[in-house]
Design a protein around this motif. Structure first.
Motif, PDB file in Angstrom:
ATOM      1  N   PHE A   6     -49.691 -20.925  22.996  1.00  0.00           N
ATOM      2  CA  PHE A   6     -49.756 -20.817  21.538  1.00  0.00           C
ATOM      3  C   PHE A   6     -48.881 -19.661  21.077  1.00  0.00           C
ATOM      4  CE2 PHE A   6     -51.350 -18.774  17.745  1.00  0.00           C
ATOM      5  CZ  PHE A   6     -51.434 -19.850  16.869  1.00  0.00           C
ATOM      6  N   TRP A   7     -48.048 -19.925  20.074  1.00  0.00           N
ATOM      7  CA  TRP A   7     -47.250 -18.868  19.455  1.00  0.00           C
ATOM      8  C   TRP A   7     -47.388 -18.984  17.944  1.00  0.00           C
ATOM      9  CZ3 TRP A   7     -45.747 -15.190  22.549  1.00  0.00           C
ATOM     10  CH2 TRP A   7     -45.549 -15.475  23.892  1.00  0.00           C
ATOM     11  N   LEU A   8     -47.653 -17.869  17.292  1.00  0.00           N
ATOM     12  CA  LEU A   8     -47.716 -17.858  15.832  1.00  0.00           C
ATOM     13  C   LEU A   8     -46.341 -18.203  15.281  1.00  0.00           C
ATOM     14  CD1 LEU A   8     -49.754 -14.580  15.453  1.00  0.00           C
ATOM     15  CD2 LEU A   8     -50.504 -16.812  14.626  1.00  0.00           C
ATOM     16  N   ASN A   9     -46.300 -19.128  14.309  1.00  0.00           N
ATOM     17  CA  ASN A   9     -45.013 -19.432  13.683  1.00  0.00           C
ATOM     18  C   ASN A   9     -44.741 -18.413  12.575  1.00  0.00           C
ATOM     19  OD1 ASN A   9     -46.275 -20.357  11.245  1.00  0.00           O
ATOM     20  ND2 ASN A   9     -46.552 -22.384  12.139  1.00  0.00           N
ATOM     21  N   ASP A  10     -43.578 -18.481  11.958  1.00  0.00           N
ATOM     22  CA  ASP A  10     -43.184 -17.485  10.956  1.00  0.00           C
ATOM     23  C   ASP A  10     -44.137 -17.480   9.759  1.00  0.00           C
ATOM     24  OD1 ASP A  10     -41.045 -16.707  12.515  1.00  0.00           O
ATOM     25  OD2 ASP A  10     -39.604 -17.976  11.458  1.00  0.00           O
ATOM     26  N   ARG A  11     -44.575 -18.648   9.317  1.00  0.00           N
ATOM     27  CA  ARG A  11     -45.476 -18.728   8.164  1.00  0.00           C
ATOM     28  C   ARG A  11     -46.826 -18.092   8.490  1.00  0.00           C
ATOM     29  NH1 ARG A  11     -47.828 -23.230   8.136  1.00  0.00           N
ATOM     30  NH2 ARG A  11     -49.746 -23.152   7.010  1.00  0.00           N
TER      31      ARG A  11
END
Length: 85
Positions: A6-11
């Protein structure tokens, strides 16, 4: 990047970044985005902290950050910001 992590996206990151602590004394923190992504991954997977994928950094950092922020009540604001439509 390894599949399944899991990686946080820019938004998502833009929503939670204002809720992160700033101006604290002590050594500089590791990459917050990587660490928070690792914490969320571990909470979603239900795995032991010790089994945290190395892409997120040392498992001790991931656990200690989660634990410290939990004691200070920071996760409520972060998770609420992520849950907004």
């Amino acid at each position: 990047m390894r599949a399944g992590l899991f990686w946080l996206n820019d938004r998502q990151w833009a929503r939670i970044e204002p809720h992160l602590p700033r101006g604290l004394t002590g050594p500089d923190r590791d990459d917050d985005r990587r660490t928070v992504s690792g914490i969320i991954h571990m909470l979603q997977s239900g795995a032991r902290w010790r089994d945290c994928p190395r892409e997120y950094g040392p498992y001790t950092t991931i656990y200690n950050r989660f634990n410290r922020w939990a004691k200070r009540g920071r996760w409520c604001a972060i998770f609420e910001a992520l849950a907004k439509p």
